[in-house]
Every structure is written in structure tokens, then in C-alpha cells.
Design an enzyme around this catalytic site. Structure first.
Site, PDB file in Angstrom:
ATOM      1  N   PHE A 112       0.849  -1.194   0.000  1.00 39.91           N
ATOM      2  CA  PHE A 112       0.000   0.000   0.000  1.00 39.91           C
ATOM      3  C   PHE A 112       0.882   1.241   0.000  1.00 39.91           C
ATOM      4  O   PHE A 112       1.733   1.409   0.882  1.00 39.91           O
ATOM      5  CB  PHE A 112      -0.927   0.037   1.222  1.00 39.91           C
ATOM      6  CG  PHE A 112      -1.937   1.147   1.112  1.00 39.91           C
ATOM      7  CD1 PHE A 112      -3.103   0.971   0.381  1.00 39.91           C
ATOM      8  CD2 PHE A 112      -1.715   2.385   1.705  1.00 39.91           C
ATOM      9  CE1 PHE A 112      -4.029   2.007   0.237  1.00 39.91           C
ATOM     10  CE2 PHE A 112      -2.625   3.422   1.575  1.00 39.91           C
ATOM     11  CZ  PHE A 112      -3.793   3.226   0.839  1.00 39.91           C
ATOM     12  N   ASP A 198       9.304   2.966   1.604  1.00 40.50           N
ATOM     13  CA  ASP A 198       8.106   3.691   2.025  1.00 40.50           C
ATOM     14  C   ASP A 198       7.895   3.427   3.514  1.00 40.50           C
ATOM     15  O   ASP A 198       7.380   2.394   3.915  1.00 40.50           O
ATOM     16  CB  ASP A 198       6.895   3.242   1.208  1.00 40.50           C
ATOM     17  CG  ASP A 198       5.619   3.999   1.610  1.00 40.50           C
ATOM     18  OD1 ASP A 198       5.641   4.687   2.651  1.00 40.50           O
ATOM     19  OD2 ASP A 198       4.613   3.893   0.891  1.00 40.50           O
ATOM     20  N   LYS A 227       2.322  10.549   7.955  1.00 36.46           N
ATOM     21  CA  LYS A 227       1.546  10.090   9.118  1.00 36.46           C
ATOM     22  C   LYS A 227       2.054  10.697  10.437  1.00 36.46           C
ATOM     23  O   LYS A 227       1.824  11.865  10.698  1.00 36.46           O
ATOM     24  CB  LYS A 227       1.556   8.556   9.170  1.00 36.46           C
ATOM     25  CG  LYS A 227       0.735   7.940   8.004  1.00 36.46           C
ATOM     26  CD  LYS A 227       0.398   6.505   8.279  1.00 36.46           C
ATOM     27  CE  LYS A 227      -0.237   5.801   7.108  1.00 36.46           C
ATOM     28  NZ  LYS A 227      -1.669   5.814   7.105  1.00 36.46           N
TER      29      LYS A 227
HETATM   30  C1  LIG Z   1       3.043   2.657   3.599  1.00 32.11           C
HETATM   31  C2  LIG Z   1       2.081   3.744   3.222  1.00 32.11           C
HETATM   32  N1  LIG Z   1       2.386   4.590   2.238  1.00 32.11           N
HETATM   33  C3  LIG Z   1       1.570   5.584   1.864  1.00 32.11           C
HETATM   34  C4  LIG Z   1       0.357   5.768   2.489  1.00 32.11           C
HETATM   35  C5  LIG Z   1      -0.554   6.890   2.053  1.00 32.11           C
HETATM   36  O1  LIG Z   1      -0.573   7.878   3.033  1.00 32.11           O
HETATM   37  P1  LIG Z   1      -1.735   8.993   3.008  1.00 32.11           P
HETATM   38  O2  LIG Z   1      -2.992   8.336   3.425  1.00 32.11           O
HETATM   39  O3  LIG Z   1      -1.240  10.036   3.981  1.00 32.11           O
HETATM   40  O4  LIG Z   1      -1.777   9.518   1.609  1.00 32.11           O
HETATM   41  C6  LIG Z   1      -0.016   4.908   3.534  1.00 32.11           C
HETATM   42  C7  LIG Z   1      -1.319   5.070   4.225  1.00 32.11           C
HETATM   43  O5  LIG Z   1      -1.842   4.186   4.847  1.00 32.11           O
HETATM   44  C8  LIG Z   1       0.864   3.866   3.912  1.00 32.11           C
HETATM   45  O6  LIG Z   1       0.552   3.012   4.892  1.00 32.11           O
END
Ligand SMILES: Cc1ncc(COP(=O)(O)O)c(C=O)c1O
Length: 328
Positions: A112, A198, A227
């Protein structure tokens, strides 16, 4: 569904004053808990400064960039600030493409990375992708944890980036096999493909180290954060990279404005993030995560033995995935 009337730390309270422990933690954005008073105070302290002033260099984002460089692994010392996790992933993908001059992005099944078009194109979840196809071209999904598939995709030498969560969050708290991250990074370096970690969800202490890739001593080429960086109060995202990559990508006047974000680096969000880093390091949240993680996993295993249930079998993850919050 409860009607929440108050929250503090790890607790939320309903209108009758009943206390509930919040195990969802804002999908990983509440490492400091709800309504941390020091974050409110830090934001208040800069309320006299211009929040957005594109025409001058602002010292709050500069201080944040410096502190991130201090804490981030290896020689990651150039930060780009934005407003969310998906936006940091978008920035990272563009950075990899412009730096390498290549187009192909490799990502993992069950991953994700966000729901904007670029981030969604490398999110290995058919459910989220299907209604929006066609997505970005040349994005190739491979099984998480599978180094030989990665090598197959890297070996033609046309990969701009491999993007991976060191531990899959949204996909179900899935750890890869030991040394997967370090071996994947080595393979990427061998084929001139940038390694994007990520850590939007795993970053800032959640896995027992400040960044999950440090558990295997890995320094990525690009690190995505968001986050919890905002202390549970302000939306902020960032990607951090090396001086060399940054210069190759955007280091000349004609390229300097190719990737920007109006609210990125605003004073209030950066003040919250600066304080978040301070509290995270001061309170050794990564050590707390280790301790509490071991406690929970131990007790959850006891419950699993006491109440055995049918486990899903036959999935691609089944053989070697360990579901655990303890590192290593
Ligand atoms: C690993 C990862 N990357 C990117 C995102 C996307 O973040 P946002 O919801 O702030 O766009 C998330 C959100 O859950 C995530 O868990």
C-alpha cells in the site's frame, strides 16, 4: 460505533465517560497518541511567523530538514516537504524517474503506497486499482519477499525504482523473510535502480528502530515519511534523499521548480514535525515499541493457543511470513 467525546494519549472516551484503548492509532499517525500537549504548544509558539512565504527561506522547515538528515540512515540529507503519504510517494517516484532517465517502477503485491494515481499504480491491491484503470504504464508488481522475481525485473537494467514497505502495514502487518530488505537494496544498487523505502507507516519508531530499514542496516536511496511526522496534529509528508540524487534531479535552475507543493514546508506543520522528532527521540519511542510489541505478541500468542481458529491457508504469504511486531 461509539460517539467519541474526548481523546488523550492512547485513549478515547465516549459521552458516558467510558474509556477505550485506541489500537487503530489513526492508521499509524498517532505514534505520540491523541492530542499531545507539546505538539499543540510547538504549533502555538510559531503562530506569529508567516505560515507560507514562498519568497524567502524559512528557518523552521530548514531546521526540520537538518534534524531529519541527522536522524535518517546513511547519507540521506535532502528533504522535500509535502502534505501526505501519497504525495511523498508521488514525489519519490518522480525523483527516481528524472534521476535515472528510466520509466519502469517495480512494486510488491499486497503493498500500500496511497491512492493518488501514481501511488495507486504501485499499490499492489487489485481492489483499489481496478476501478481506476488504466493507471501509470510500466509499473510491475512482484511478490513481496521474493528476491528472484526482483532480480528478473531488475536485470534488463531499465528499472527507475523499486518501491517497498520494509514491513507491509495496510496489507496486514506482514514481515518479509530475514535480510530481504538488505538483499533487495544490494540488488537495486547493482542494476542502477533506486531503492525507495516507504516508511510512511513504519517510520519514526513503530518497529523497534527509528526507521524499519535500519533493522537490517539499510540506507535507502529515497525514504518516504508522513503520518506520525505531524505529531497526530498536522498533515505533513516528506521524502528524503541523497545530495547526489537531488542534484541530478533538480539541481539546476531550469529543473529546480519541476516538483513543488504549495503547502509543503509550511511553518505550522514543520513546527509540529520538529517537536515530534524531539519527543520521539527523547522518549525513546522505538524502545517502547519493542517492549510493548513483545508484550503484546506474547499475550496474543497465548490467546491464539487458548482459542485456536482456522487459519487461512494456501495463500502466497503462508509459507514464510511471520506476523509479529517484534523486530529481527
Ligand atoms: C506505507 C504507506 N504509504 C503511503 C500511504 C498513504 O498515506 P496517506 O494516506 O497520507 O496519503 C499509507 C497510508 O496508509 C501507507 O501506509
Amino acid at each position: 460505533m461509539i460517539l467519541c467525546s474526548q481523546s488523550q494519549g492512547a485513549s478515547v472516551f465516549d459521552e458516558q465517560g467510558n474509556e477505550f484503548l485506541d489500537f487503530l492509532g489513526g492508521y499509524g499517525s498517532l505514534n505520540l497518541g491523541h492530542n499531545h500537549p507539546e505538539i499543540f504548544e510547538a504549533v502555538q509558539k510559531v503562530s506569529h511567523l508567516p505560515n507560507i512565504l514562498q519568497a524567502a527561506i524559512n528557518n523552521i522547515p530548514a531546521a526540520l530538514a537538518r534534524n531529519l538528515a541527522e536522524l535518517a540512515p546513511g547519507n540521506l540529507n535532502k528533504a522535500f516537504f509535502c502534505n501526505s503519504g501519497a504525495e511523498s510517494v508521488e514525489g519519490a517516484l518522480k525523483l527516481a524517474k528524472i534521476t535515472t532517465g528510466r520509466k519502469k517502477i517495480i512494486y510488491c503485491h499486497n503493498s500500500f503506497h496511497g491512492k493518488t494515481i501514481g501511488a495507486l499504480s504501485v499499490t499492489g491491491r487489485e481492489k483499489y486499482q481496478a476501478p481506476f484503470k488504466p493507471l501509470l504504464e510500466e509499473c510491475i508488481g512482484i511478490p513481496f519477499g521474493d528476491l528472484s522475481s526482483l532480480k528478473d525485473q531488475l536485470s534488463p537494467g531499465d528499472g527507475a525504482a523499486f518501491i517497498v514497505e520494509p514491513l507491509q502495514g495496510e496489507g496486514g502487518i506482514i514481515e518479509p523473510p530475514p535480510l530481504y530488505i538488505s538483499k533487495a537494496k544490494k540488488l537495486c544498487s547493482q542494476y542502477g535502480t533506486l531503492f525507495i523505502a516507504d516508511e510512511v507507516q513504519t517510520g519514526l519508531g513503530r518497529t523497534g528502530d527509528l526507521f524499519a530499514c535500519q533493522l537490517e542496516g539499510v540506507s535507502p536511496d529515497i525514504l518516504c515519511l508522513a503520518k506520525s511526522l505531524g505529531g497526530g496534529l498536522m498533515p505533513i509528508g516528506a521524502y528524503i534523499t541523497t545530495d547526489d540524487i537531488w542534484r541530478k534531479a533538480y539541481g539546476t535552475m531550469d529543473k529546480a521548480l519541476l516538483h513543488t507543493s504549495t503547502f509543503g514546508g509550511n511553518t505550522l506543520a514543520c513546527a509540529a514535525a520538529l517537536k515530534t522528532l524531539e519527543v520521539t527521540v527523547r522518549d525513546e519511542l522505538h524502545l517502547q515499541a519493542r517492549e510493548k510489541g513483545s508484550y503484546f505478541i506474547g499475550r496474543l500468542r497465548q490467546l491464539k493457543e487458548k482459542y485456536p481458529s482456522q487459519r487461512c491457508t494456501g495463500s502466497w504469504a503462508d509459507d514464510w511470513y511471520r506476523v509479529s511486531t517484534t523486530p529481527g
